[in-house]
Enzyme design. Structure first.
Site, PDB file in Angstrom:
ATOM      1  N   LYS A 210       0.837  -1.200   0.000  1.00 36.62           N
ATOM      2  CA  LYS A 210       0.000   0.000   0.000  1.00 36.62           C
ATOM      3  C   LYS A 210       0.876   1.257   0.000  1.00 36.62           C
ATOM      4  O   LYS A 210       0.681   2.158  -0.781  1.00 36.62           O
ATOM      5  CB  LYS A 210      -0.916  -0.027   1.226  1.00 36.62           C
ATOM      6  CG  LYS A 210      -1.773   1.195   1.371  1.00 36.62           C
ATOM      7  CD  LYS A 210      -2.688   1.126   2.580  1.00 36.62           C
ATOM      8  CE  LYS A 210      -3.326   2.481   2.818  1.00 36.62           C
ATOM      9  NZ  LYS A 210      -4.248   2.489   3.948  1.00 36.62           N
ATOM     10  N   GLU A 216      10.680  -4.371   4.646  1.00 40.99           N
ATOM     11  CA  GLU A 216      10.819  -5.773   4.240  1.00 40.99           C
ATOM     12  C   GLU A 216      10.489  -5.948   2.762  1.00 40.99           C
ATOM     13  O   GLU A 216      11.210  -6.614   2.011  1.00 40.99           O
ATOM     14  CB  GLU A 216       9.861  -6.663   5.058  1.00 40.99           C
ATOM     15  CG  GLU A 216      10.179  -6.735   6.536  1.00 40.99           C
ATOM     16  CD  GLU A 216       9.394  -5.716   7.346  1.00 40.99           C
ATOM     17  OE1 GLU A 216       9.173  -4.586   6.848  1.00 40.99           O
ATOM     18  OE2 GLU A 216       9.014  -6.041   8.491  1.00 40.99           O
ATOM     19  N   GLY A 270      -4.624  -1.774   5.083  1.00 40.05           N
ATOM     20  CA  GLY A 270      -3.812  -2.906   4.611  1.00 40.05           C
ATOM     21  C   GLY A 270      -4.489  -4.249   4.848  1.00 40.05           C
ATOM     22  O   GLY A 270      -4.505  -5.123   3.975  1.00 40.05           O
ATOM     23  N   ARG A 271      -5.088  -4.431   6.018  1.00 43.30           N
ATOM     24  CA  ARG A 271      -5.676  -5.735   6.347  1.00 43.30           C
ATOM     25  C   ARG A 271      -7.050  -5.939   5.702  1.00 43.30           C
ATOM     26  O   ARG A 271      -7.672  -6.976   5.894  1.00 43.30           O
ATOM     27  CB  ARG A 271      -5.732  -5.930   7.856  1.00 43.30           C
ATOM     28  CG  ARG A 271      -6.399  -4.794   8.621  1.00 43.30           C
ATOM     29  CD  ARG A 271      -6.111  -4.921  10.120  1.00 43.30           C
ATOM     30  NE  ARG A 271      -6.598  -3.778  10.880  1.00 43.30           N
ATOM     31  CZ  ARG A 271      -5.933  -2.651  11.080  1.00 43.30           C
ATOM     32  NH1 ARG A 271      -4.745  -2.483  10.524  1.00 43.30           N
ATOM     33  NH2 ARG A 271      -6.435  -1.677  11.826  1.00 43.30           N
ATOM     34  N   GLU A 356      -4.666  -6.753  14.805  1.00 46.17           N
ATOM     35  CA  GLU A 356      -4.168  -5.436  14.402  1.00 46.17           C
ATOM     36  C   GLU A 356      -5.301  -4.408  14.484  1.00 46.17           C
ATOM     37  O   GLU A 356      -5.063  -3.227  14.702  1.00 46.17           O
ATOM     38  CB  GLU A 356      -3.577  -5.483  12.985  1.00 46.17           C
ATOM     39  CG  GLU A 356      -2.697  -4.281  12.668  1.00 46.17           C
ATOM     40  CD  GLU A 356      -1.897  -4.424  11.390  1.00 46.17           C
ATOM     41  OE1 GLU A 356      -0.681  -4.655  11.462  1.00 46.17           O
ATOM     42  OE2 GLU A 356      -2.491  -4.312  10.297  1.00 46.17           O
ATOM     43  N   HIS A 387      -4.888 -32.932  17.233  1.00 43.79           N
ATOM     44  CA  HIS A 387      -3.699 -33.703  17.605  1.00 43.79           C
ATOM     45  C   HIS A 387      -2.558 -32.805  18.050  1.00 43.79           C
ATOM     46  O   HIS A 387      -1.410 -33.239  18.113  1.00 43.79           O
ATOM     47  CB  HIS A 387      -3.288 -34.598  16.426  1.00 43.79           C
ATOM     48  CG  HIS A 387      -4.412 -35.497  16.002  1.00 43.79           C
ATOM     49  ND1 HIS A 387      -4.677 -36.702  16.626  1.00 43.79           N
ATOM     50  CD2 HIS A 387      -5.388 -35.329  15.080  1.00 43.79           C
ATOM     51  CE1 HIS A 387      -5.753 -37.248  16.071  1.00 43.79           C
ATOM     52  NE2 HIS A 387      -6.206 -36.438  15.140  1.00 43.79           N
ATOM     53  N   LYS A 515       9.523  -0.575  14.306  1.00 44.41           N
ATOM     54  CA  LYS A 515      10.099  -0.205  13.004  1.00 44.41           C
ATOM     55  C   LYS A 515      11.150   0.887  13.174  1.00 44.41           C
ATOM     56  O   LYS A 515      12.235   0.824  12.598  1.00 44.41           O
ATOM     57  CB  LYS A 515       9.001   0.327  12.068  1.00 44.41           C
ATOM     58  CG  LYS A 515       8.029  -0.705  11.537  1.00 44.41           C
ATOM     59  CD  LYS A 515       7.088  -0.059  10.526  1.00 44.41           C
ATOM     60  CE  LYS A 515       5.938  -0.960  10.160  1.00 44.41           C
ATOM     61  NZ  LYS A 515       4.956  -0.345   9.280  1.00 44.41           N
TER      62      LYS A 515
HETATM   63  O1  F6P Z   1       3.231  -2.881   9.764  1.00 45.31           O
HETATM   64  C1  F6P Z   1       1.862  -3.059   9.648  1.00 45.31           C
HETATM   65  C2  F6P Z   1       1.364  -2.771   8.264  1.00 45.31           C
HETATM   66  O2  F6P Z   1       1.208  -1.404   8.074  1.00 45.31           O
HETATM   67  C3  F6P Z   1       0.052  -3.508   7.991  1.00 45.31           C
HETATM   68  O3  F6P Z   1      -1.048  -2.842   8.464  1.00 45.31           O
HETATM   69  C4  F6P Z   1       0.111  -3.661   6.518  1.00 45.31           C
HETATM   70  O4  F6P Z   1      -0.800  -4.625   6.078  1.00 45.31           O
HETATM   71  C5  F6P Z   1       1.545  -4.055   6.340  1.00 45.31           C
HETATM   72  O5  F6P Z   1       2.243  -3.265   7.275  1.00 45.31           O
HETATM   73  C6  F6P Z   1       2.105  -3.849   4.955  1.00 45.31           C
HETATM   74  O6  F6P Z   1       2.049  -2.516   4.562  1.00 45.31           O
HETATM   75  P1  F6P Z   1       2.247  -2.116   3.064  1.00 45.31           P
HETATM   76  O7  F6P Z   1       1.182  -2.740   2.254  1.00 45.31           O
HETATM   77  O8  F6P Z   1       2.177  -0.613   3.044  1.00 45.31           O
HETATM   78  O9  F6P Z   1       3.606  -2.596   2.624  1.00 45.31           O
END
Ligand code: F6P
Length: 550
Positions: A210, A216, A270-271, A356, A387, A515
């Site tokens: 987003k 990462e 994002g979620r 979240e 199990h 972060k």
């Molecule tokens: O660190 C949390 C977050 O902001 C989530 O809410 C989101 O889904 C994820 O990181 C990834 O964010 P992006 O889509 O901006 O890379």
């Protein structure tokens, strides 16, 4: 004088204080018809709360709580596009992503926020659909002229969990159009395995973010870009990458052309983004028809949530059951058991959605939340879970409410196996609710030939206390439409609970501090002097010393 909301909470507390507050068997004894009375349905999708201690007084108190929390006003403001995400000043309109293509909808100056959002979403969906069709038809190919047979989604959190879950769920039976792979973890081991096995000439790479700033994802995207360029040359990059994002400038800086960028707006959290172009991997792997059916399922649940009275509204009722278990009975966790291999990634998906969203302890007005909020969500596919951790759910010292999800019909032809699966789901729910008392255990052991000493020693360990609540969610088949209904059901449930707890379900400030600190700590690992707290400095020193000796 007590406010209506405080009075509603007081009523819940009074019901929770009754000696039989947890007694499920007593509820069935008092009302043998409660399985029917406490089941609600939207077409074939039903929600059965009878295996709980909720009866008429509890339900009335919970519905009064929803009224007192102005759930109706919240629902209206949500769909009207008001900034219900107050701490970020944003509206929350991911529901617009799943409207069916409206025949007369077009953006105009006086369109409502909702109409505008729908117009936006539908237009971008049309671009997405064309792209998917061109890839499937082999019109869009890799730089060497080979068609794509693999899609690699690079993203994390909401930009990973939704596409990953749905690709897994929707391709198990029919197999994928393009083989889906996912890269989320910045740990280089994650990409090492993919780099070894994927063929760059046939791989389409989606950078799903987003913000297009997530460390990462950008690190992994750079690694994938270098991998592709090393194999096919720098000029090949443009043909193999696409971006799914809100950040056009950063996408351009990365070197992805505007026609390869699929966008969405900041009203998509994002979620909640799997319904947006972030779902591209789903459409590529499972086919456009399934992605469209998934959206239609979400829309069907939206319509229900938006219009059904609270007393018949599935997301509201699921949320209220959760409130009863969390706030009246003190349950600190929620176990998700999809009795379906295709739901094996649902718990991970719901962990982000629920935790979240509602893992907060500050109310909207900045004061401390007055009641415990989101439980810890965990789970697995049934019967696997039986199990591993179900021992604790049956006999442990914690009360762990369970959501069971089960299809009536499988999408394979081994109906005997499906009956075993279904029988196990129902048996688990029955064992949790009704348990097995000491007298029954002793009688069964004696009948099986155990001697009195063995019975005395072992019987206590074989007693099941019962009165452990569960919710049964049944549906005809687990197709894309039902997956859409299920995810939207939980999305709205989470929003309802956030409204009742008085928190903002749509921000996520709790991910921020780590972060920021990671950015500060990184130079330390590289041997550069920066200030660090004592335990961090000590761990860094230890890691560096180990690096030198290994
Ligand atoms: O660190 C949390 C977050 O902001 C989530 O809410 C989101 O889904 C994820 O990181 C990834 O964010 P992006 O889509 O901006 O890379």
């Amino acid at each position: 004088m007590e406010s209506p909301l405080a009075a509603a909470w007081t009523r819940i507390a009074a019901l929770a204080a009754r000696p039989d507050a947890r007694d499920i068997a007593a509820r069935f004894a008092a009302d043998p018809e409660r399985a029917a009375r406490l089941t609600w349905a939207l077409d074939d999708l039903s929600l059965d709360l009878s295996r709980s201690s909720i009866a008429a007084p509890e339900l009335a108190a919970l519905l009064a709580l929803a009224e007192a929390a102005d759930l109706g006003g919240f629902r209206r403001r949500l769909f009207a596009g008001e900034a219900v995400n107050a701490t970020e000043g944003r509206s929350v309109l991911h529901m617009a992503l799943r409207v069916p293509e409206p025949p007369h909808l077009h953006a105009h100056a006086r369109a409502s926020a909702w109409d505008q959002a729908c117009a936006d979403a539908v237009a971008e969906r049309a671009r997405m659909r064309r792209f998917v069709a061109e890839v499937h038809a082999g019109q869009l190919r890799g730089a060497t002229g080979q068609p794509f047979d693999t899609v690699l989604n690079i993203g994390i959190g909401g930009s990973d969990l939704g596409p990953r879950f749905l690709c897994d769920a929707l391709t198990q039976v029919h197999g994928p159009r393009l083989a889906p792979h996912f890269l989320a973890n910045v740990d280089g081991h994650a990409f090492a395995g993919l780099a070894r096995t994927l063929d760059p000439a046939r791989t389409l790479i989606l950078v799903a973010s987003k913000t297009f700033t997530t460390e990462e994802t950008m690190t992994n995207a750079a690694a994938a870009r270098a991998w592709l360029a090393a194999a096919l040359g720098e000029a090949a990059v443009g043909a193999h990458f696409a971006a799914l994002s809100t950040n056009a400038a950063a996408v351009g800086d990365f070197g992805i052309a505007p026609e390869r960028m699929f966008g969405f707006r900041d009203w998509v959290g994002g979620r909640y983004s799997v319904w947006s172009p972030i779902g591209m991997a789903v459409a590529l792997a499972a086919g456009w028809e399934r992605f469209a059916a998934f959206l239609a399922g979400g829309h069907a649940m939206d319509q229900h949530f938006r219009t059904a009275p609270f007393a018949e509204n599935l997301p509201v009722l699921l949320a209220l059951a959760g409130i009863w278990h969390r706030n009246a009975l003190g349950a600190a966790s929620l176990c998700i058991l999809g009795y379906d291999e295709r739901l094996r990634l649902l718990p991970a998906y719901l962990q982000q959605l629920e935790m979240e969203s509602n893992g907060k302890s500050v109310a909207l007005d900045g004061t401390a939340a007055t009641h415990p909020t989101c439980p810890i969500v965990f789970g697995a596919a049934g019967t696997d879970a039986q199990h591993s951790f179900m021992q604790l759910v049956h006999q442990g010292s914690e009360l762990v409410p369970v959501d069971f999800l089960l299809a009536a019909e499988p999408d394979h032809d081994r109906h005997d196996a499906h009956d075993i699966l279904a029988a196990n789901a129902l048996a688990q729910a029955e064992a949790l609710a009704f348990g097995r008392d000491r007298a029954t255990v002793e009688a069964q052991m004696l009948a099986a030939g155990a001697d009195a000493a063995t019975v005395a020693a072992v019987a206590p360990h074989r007693v099941f206390a019962g009165n452990r609540p569960s919710t049964m969610v049944l549906f005809r088949r687990l197709d894309a439409f039902t997956l859409g209904r299920l995810i939207a059901l939980y999305e709205h449930k989470v929003a309802v609970q956030g409204c009742i707890w008085g928190i903002n379900s749509f921000d996520q400030w709790g991910v921020e501090l780590g972060k920021v600190l990671a950015r500060d700590i990184r130079p330390l690992l590289a041997g550069r002097e920066t200030a660090a707290r004592a335990p961090t400095a000590a761990s860094v020193a230890r890691l560096r010393a180990l690096r030198m000796t290994t």
